[in-house]
Motif scaffolding. Structure first.
Motif, PDB file in Angstrom:
ATOM      1  N   PHE A 108     -79.580  33.421  41.652  1.00  0.00           N
ATOM      2  CA  PHE A 108     -80.657  33.250  40.669  1.00  0.00           C
ATOM      3  C   PHE A 108     -81.841  34.101  41.088  1.00  0.00           C
ATOM      4  CE2 PHE A 108     -84.682  31.141  39.633  1.00  0.00           C
ATOM      5  CZ  PHE A 108     -84.555  30.958  38.258  1.00  0.00           C
ATOM      6  N   ARG A 152     -82.881  34.509  44.825  1.00  0.00           N
ATOM      7  CA  ARG A 152     -82.016  33.549  45.500  1.00  0.00           C
ATOM      8  C   ARG A 152     -80.595  34.044  45.352  1.00  0.00           C
ATOM      9  NH1 ARG A 152     -85.026  28.444  42.944  1.00  0.00           N
ATOM     10  NH2 ARG A 152     -86.357  27.905  44.698  1.00  0.00           N
ATOM     11  N   SER A 185     -82.533  23.693  31.382  1.00  0.00           N
ATOM     12  CA  SER A 185     -82.281  23.334  32.768  1.00  0.00           C
ATOM     13  C   SER A 185     -81.831  24.568  33.553  1.00  0.00           C
ATOM     14  CB  SER A 185     -81.192  22.257  32.782  1.00  0.00           C
ATOM     15  OG  SER A 185     -81.036  21.787  34.071  1.00  0.00           O
ATOM     16  N   GLY A 186     -82.385  24.732  34.741  1.00  0.00           N
ATOM     17  CA  GLY A 186     -81.986  25.851  35.593  1.00  0.00           C
ATOM     18  C   GLY A 186     -82.650  27.168  35.246  1.00  0.00           C
ATOM     19  N   SER A 187     -83.638  27.143  34.355  1.00  0.00           N
ATOM     20  CA  SER A 187     -84.255  28.410  33.938  1.00  0.00           C
ATOM     21  C   SER A 187     -85.312  28.900  34.927  1.00  0.00           C
ATOM     22  CB  SER A 187     -84.879  28.254  32.543  1.00  0.00           C
ATOM     23  OG  SER A 187     -85.788  27.177  32.520  1.00  0.00           O
ATOM     24  N   GLY A 188     -85.750  28.020  35.826  1.00  0.00           N
ATOM     25  CA  GLY A 188     -86.715  28.446  36.837  1.00  0.00           C
ATOM     26  C   GLY A 188     -88.085  27.804  36.714  1.00  0.00           C
ATOM     27  N   LYS A 189     -88.187  26.744  35.928  1.00  0.00           N
ATOM     28  CA  LYS A 189     -89.495  26.108  35.712  1.00  0.00           C
ATOM     29  C   LYS A 189     -90.045  25.525  37.021  1.00  0.00           C
ATOM     30  CE  LYS A 189     -87.846  23.183  32.625  1.00  0.00           C
ATOM     31  NZ  LYS A 189     -86.413  23.524  32.662  1.00  0.00           N
ATOM     32  N   SER A 190     -89.218  24.726  37.701  1.00  0.00           N
ATOM     33  CA  SER A 190     -89.690  24.099  38.942  1.00  0.00           C
ATOM     34  C   SER A 190     -89.939  25.153  40.011  1.00  0.00           C
ATOM     35  CB  SER A 190     -88.668  23.082  39.464  1.00  0.00           C
ATOM     36  OG  SER A 190     -88.487  22.070  38.521  1.00  0.00           O
ATOM     37  N   SER A 191     -89.111  26.191  40.026  1.00  0.00           N
ATOM     38  CA  SER A 191     -89.313  27.253  41.021  1.00  0.00           C
ATOM     39  C   SER A 191     -90.669  27.912  40.806  1.00  0.00           C
ATOM     40  CB  SER A 191     -88.219  28.307  40.915  1.00  0.00           C
ATOM     41  OG  SER A 191     -86.952  27.697  41.034  1.00  0.00           O
TER      42      SER A 191
HETATM   43  N1  LIG Z   1     -83.955  25.358  47.115  1.00  0.00           N
HETATM   44  C1  LIG Z   1     -83.137  26.115  46.376  1.00  0.00           C
HETATM   45  N2  LIG Z   1     -82.308  26.992  46.964  1.00  0.00           N
HETATM   46  C2  LIG Z   1     -81.481  27.773  46.225  1.00  0.00           C
HETATM   47  N3  LIG Z   1     -81.419  27.742  44.878  1.00  0.00           N
HETATM   48  C3  LIG Z   1     -82.206  26.879  44.249  1.00  0.00           C
HETATM   49  C4  LIG Z   1     -83.123  26.022  44.953  1.00  0.00           C
HETATM   50  N4  LIG Z   1     -83.789  25.273  44.038  1.00  0.00           N
HETATM   51  C5  LIG Z   1     -83.326  25.648  42.829  1.00  0.00           C
HETATM   52  N5  LIG Z   1     -82.392  26.614  42.946  1.00  0.00           N
HETATM   53  C6  LIG Z   1     -81.703  27.314  41.860  1.00  0.00           C
HETATM   54  O1  LIG Z   1     -82.672  28.080  41.169  1.00  0.00           O
HETATM   55  C7  LIG Z   1     -82.432  28.036  39.769  1.00  0.00           C
HETATM   56  C8  LIG Z   1     -83.681  27.545  39.035  1.00  0.00           C
HETATM   57  O2  LIG Z   1     -83.899  26.195  39.392  1.00  0.00           O
HETATM   58  P1  LIG Z   1     -85.191  25.392  38.901  1.00  0.00           P
HETATM   59  O3  LIG Z   1     -85.118  24.047  39.557  1.00  0.00           O
HETATM   60  O4  LIG Z   1     -86.392  26.215  39.127  1.00  0.00           O
HETATM   61  O5  LIG Z   1     -84.911  25.274  37.335  1.00  0.00           O
HETATM   62  P2  LIG Z   1     -85.585  24.310  36.258  1.00  0.00           P
HETATM   63  O6  LIG Z   1     -85.832  25.145  35.062  1.00  0.00           O
HETATM   64  O7  LIG Z   1     -86.759  23.611  36.859  1.00  0.00           O
HETATM   65  O8  LIG Z   1     -84.407  23.296  35.977  1.00  0.00           O
HETATM   66  P3  LIG Z   1     -84.469  21.714  35.575  1.00  0.00           P
HETATM   67  O9  LIG Z   1     -85.060  21.645  34.189  1.00  0.00           O
HETATM   68  O10 LIG Z   1     -83.012  21.317  35.601  1.00  0.00           O
HETATM   69  O11 LIG Z   1     -85.295  21.019  36.618  1.00  0.00           O
HETATM   70  C9  LIG Z   1     -81.216  27.155  39.551  1.00  0.00           C
HETATM   71  O12 LIG Z   1     -80.108  27.991  39.427  1.00  0.00           O
HETATM   72  C10 LIG Z   1     -81.138  26.359  40.827  1.00  0.00           C
HETATM   73  O13 LIG Z   1     -79.816  26.002  41.109  1.00  0.00           O
END
Ligand SMILES: Nc1ncnc2c1ncn2[C@@H]1O[C@H](COP(=O)(O)OP(=O)(O)OP(=O)(O)O)[C@@H](O)[C@H]1O
Length: 368
Positions: free
Chosen positions: A13, A10, A32-38
């Motif tokens: 990221f 991205r 937070s923001g480490s990429g878990k949801s991705s």
């Molecule tokens: N649709 C998107 N388009 C661009 N960047 C994104 C998108 N979704 C998430 N990101 C970015 O990707 C990175 C990882 O996000 P992600 O949501 O996977 O993290 P996370 O570990 O699940 O965080 P959290 O615990 O806050 O939910 C972050 O920098 C976020 O800003």
């Protein structure tokens, strides 16, 4: 079995991950923001990586090289989010039947009534989502997902929007799903204590990279790597329970060469591993052991590193286990602490908290 080797890029990221997960519960833990949801999105088919391969139970769900990309609805992977995302115009029963009816009868893994019983949803069937509590909504969301007969269930912070009391009510249902349905699950949370109610098998992720995978105990005990500090797991120790001193009001435990007096928990069995943590600020430092002190844990160690930590100083100590003390720069100066020097860590018994506690069927979550 899930086998994943992907690269997602991205703007600011990127996520590069290789993983092999077997058919049990895995906790995906990271800040937070480490990429878990991705990562979950990639597995579910909601996020398309630029490169790689994803195979579930021998079926290729994604292969960048050959152009295979199975859409989400054909993956048979359930996903439950923090907000239940129920259909507001359907009753609870309507929501539950949604996934059930879309699954051909010969592919259904669970019976409708069994899932309703498992999640205690019987009394709610005719209610509308806006008239039920947050915890009940999450149970319905779980039921709806299960009734679509997934072969893998992804849970993205399913308890994050609930207060402590409701979290404690939902956790036993998640444990029942784990024990009675034997459905593989990936459970995302940045609350380690929550994950540990379901599994100690973890994948640690930070800044889009998998830092470690395996049993938490092995991860924390590996002297070659320091995963604890970058993931905020400082002072988290897998201790082995050695005895209970009931009169003395403490449980005695060991981690490597470190022997500790902990708050009394008679329900822990001797030989069992329990996870405890101490806040950095609760570790005091002293040049010598102090006789006549009420503090039960006086642990000798050697200073590995001294580093600034906000307005404080973090002192990393090898005390038979890695410990971190947070003290003021003034205390550091007055004690004239230097790397390599011997020091004693003073920790009150009550300063330890158990990462998960289960008493008489009630669940408590610690803050870690
Ligand atoms: N649709 C998107 N388009 C661009 N960047 C994104 C998108 N979704 C998430 N990101 C970015 O990707 C990175 C990882 O996000 P992600 O949501 O996977 O993290 P996370 O570990 O699940 O965080 P959290 O615990 O806050 O939910 C972050 O920098 C976020 O800003």
């Amino acid at each position: 079995m899930l086998s994943l080797d992907i690269e997602l890029r991205r703007h600011a990221f990127d996520l590069v991950a290789q993983l092999e997960l077997n058919g049990s519960v895995t906790g995906l833990f990271g800040p937070s923001g480490s990429g878990k949801s991705s990562l979950l999105g990639i597995i579910a088919g909601l996020v398309r990586p630029q490169r790689g391969r994803l195979v579930l139970d021998g079926e290729t769900l994604y292969d960048g090289a050959s152009g295979v990309y199975l859409p989400p609805h054909r993956r048979r992977i359930g996903l439950v989010f923090q907000d239940s995302q129920l259909f507001p115009h359907y009753s609870v029963k309507g929501n539950l039947l949604y996934g059930f009816k879309q699954t051909p009868p010969n592919q259904r893994r669970f019976r409708f009534d069994d899932i309703v019983d498992l999640l205690g949803l019987g009394p709610l069937l005719n209610a509308h989502p806006r008239k039920i509590s947050g915890g009940e909504k999450q149970r319905v969301a779980l039921g709806r997902s299960l009734l679509a007969s997934p072969r893998l269930l992804l849970l993205d912070e399913p308890l994050a929007s609930l207060d402590q009391g409701l979290k404690a009510q939902i956790l036993p249902f998640l444990q029942r799903i784990r024990d009675e349905l034997q459905l593989p699950m990936i459970y995302v949370s940045h609350a380690l204590s929550e994950i540990l109610h379901l599994t100690d098998q973890l994948v640690l992720i930070k800044q889009g990279r998998i830092r470690a995978a395996g049993a938490l105990q092995d991860i924390l005990q590996n002297p070659q790597t320091d995963h604890a500090a970058p993931l905020g797991l400082d002072n988290t120790l897998p201790v082995t329970i050695e005895s209970h001193d009931v009169e003395g009001g403490c449980t005695l435990a060991r981690f490597r060469d470190l022997r500790l007096a902990l708050p009394l928990r008679e329900q822990l069995t001797i030989g069992q591993v329990a996870y405890v943590s101490i806040q950095r600020g609760e570790v005091a430092l002293c040049r010598q052991a102090v006789p006549g002190l009420s503090i039960q844990n006086q642990v000798p160690g050697r200073i590995i590193r001294i580093e600034p930590y906000g307005e404080s100083v973090a002192v990393r100590i090898d005390a038979g286990a890695p410990l971190v003390a947070e003290i003021t720069p003034r205390a550091c100066r007055e004690l004239d602490l230097k790397e390599g020097e011997a020091v004693y860590c003073l920790i009150k018994t009550r300063s330890f908290s158990y990462l998960i506690e289960q008493t008489r069927g009630d669940f408590k979550l610690s803050g870690a």
